[in-house]
Design an enzyme around this catalytic site. Sequence first.
Site, mmCIF file in Angstrom:
data_model
loop_
_atom_site.group_PDB
_atom_site.id
_atom_site.type_symbol
_atom_site.label_atom_id
_atom_site.label_comp_id
_atom_site.label_asym_id
_atom_site.label_seq_id
_atom_site.Cartn_x
_atom_site.Cartn_y
_atom_site.Cartn_z
ATOM 1 N N GLY A 3 0.865 -1.173 0.000
ATOM 2 C CA GLY A 3 0.000 0.000 0.000
ATOM 3 C C GLY A 3 0.903 1.226 0.000
ATOM 4 O O GLY A 3 1.864 1.296 0.789
ATOM 5 N N ALA A 4 0.616 2.172 -0.881
ATOM 6 C CA ALA A 4 1.554 3.279 -1.113
ATOM 7 C C ALA A 4 1.938 4.036 0.173
ATOM 8 O O ALA A 4 3.132 4.191 0.469
ATOM 9 C CB ALA A 4 0.967 4.227 -2.162
ATOM 10 N N ASP A 26 -1.398 4.864 -6.338
ATOM 11 C CA ASP A 26 0.045 4.682 -6.087
ATOM 12 C C ASP A 26 0.862 5.841 -6.625
ATOM 13 O O ASP A 26 1.944 6.143 -6.106
ATOM 14 C CB ASP A 26 0.520 3.362 -6.691
ATOM 15 N N LYS A 85 -3.803 -0.296 -8.337
ATOM 16 C CA LYS A 85 -3.757 -1.761 -8.501
ATOM 17 C C LYS A 85 -4.384 -2.220 -9.813
ATOM 18 O O LYS A 85 -5.426 -1.716 -10.218
ATOM 19 C CB LYS A 85 -4.477 -2.404 -7.304
#
Length: 346
Positions: free
Chosen positions: A49-50, A238, A249
């Site tokens: 997860g960013a 992201d 994603k």
Amino acid sequence: MPQELRAVDWTENGLALIDQTALPHRTEILQVRDVDALVDAIKRLVVRGAPAIGAAGAYGVALALQQGEREGWDREQLLAAVSRIREARPTAVNLAVCVDRVRQRLDEGLGAVLEEAAAVQREDVEANRAMGAYGADWLLKRTADRAGDRPLRILTHCNTGALATAGWGTALGVIRELHQRGRIEAVYADETRPLLQGARLTAWELAQEGIPHYVQADGAAAGTILRGEVDAAIVGADRIAANGDTANKVGTVGVALACADAGIPFVVAAPTTTVDLSTARGADIHIELRGEDEILQWAGVRTAPAASRGHNPAFDVTPGRLVTALVTERGVLQVAAGELPGDHLA
Ligand code: MRU
């Protein structure tokens, strides 16, 4: 997720990461004490997860400093180690941004580095809370014609919750805020092939919060949207290019296309640390290509013929024209209507 459980936490034994590869069946903490172990954890999606990899990278600078002291590194070795953390995954800009921010304080010593990393972590939680409120207000207003006073049905893709951030969540933070206001009927969580961040992680977080939800195959998303079963989709990001094109994603762009066809909002929720004005457009974003086995195998067993090759881009790019709204900690931008991410950074 219990209050005390954080995806990324600094402890006296180094960096503590919830091992997201073991969820939802086991809640295990991985203690990371050196740079190799951190780079490996980021690459294997132990932490993912960013914003969460941004926070892990920020604390990674402290780990590098400690390891360098233990092992007698010179400055060149230290900076090389920090660069390895920065480059562990290429698509989420948060990793590089957070590492660069903390690296600037290396010369002030461990205390200053840890102070900066803690600020990264704290600010991310604050940003998520702000996004939750802005996003919930906007969605309720925007869906009022269609939904009236009834609670909303929201589709999401991948995991953008407390696990993917320093706490609370981005897109899932908006959903949590709507739930707290009594305005969620159901969440449709795409399972998120091939690593199942939706089925394993989003569903785990939703279950912990008691938020009604369905896990659906990624391939079901477009049909669910076109049949009118959801009021809006909300996802994380992201990297967001200057023109609003958004990497997230793999599978996200299909959700956005279906939303555009159905005439429902497609919303991106991401902190301004995910906006990368140095990247002009989505085509310039480096999309991580992951190993073929993630596609060709299932639970370690080969499912495709031996002769088949796998194509495994971890992300895709949704054109800004399909992003109805971008929610950041500074408010909401109507990207498809011409407002640009930079308008929030000026
Ligand atoms: O490969 P992952 O699991 O790190 O991908 C995560 C996503 O694509 C998320 O949607 C994104 O990082 C936003 S997390 C708040």
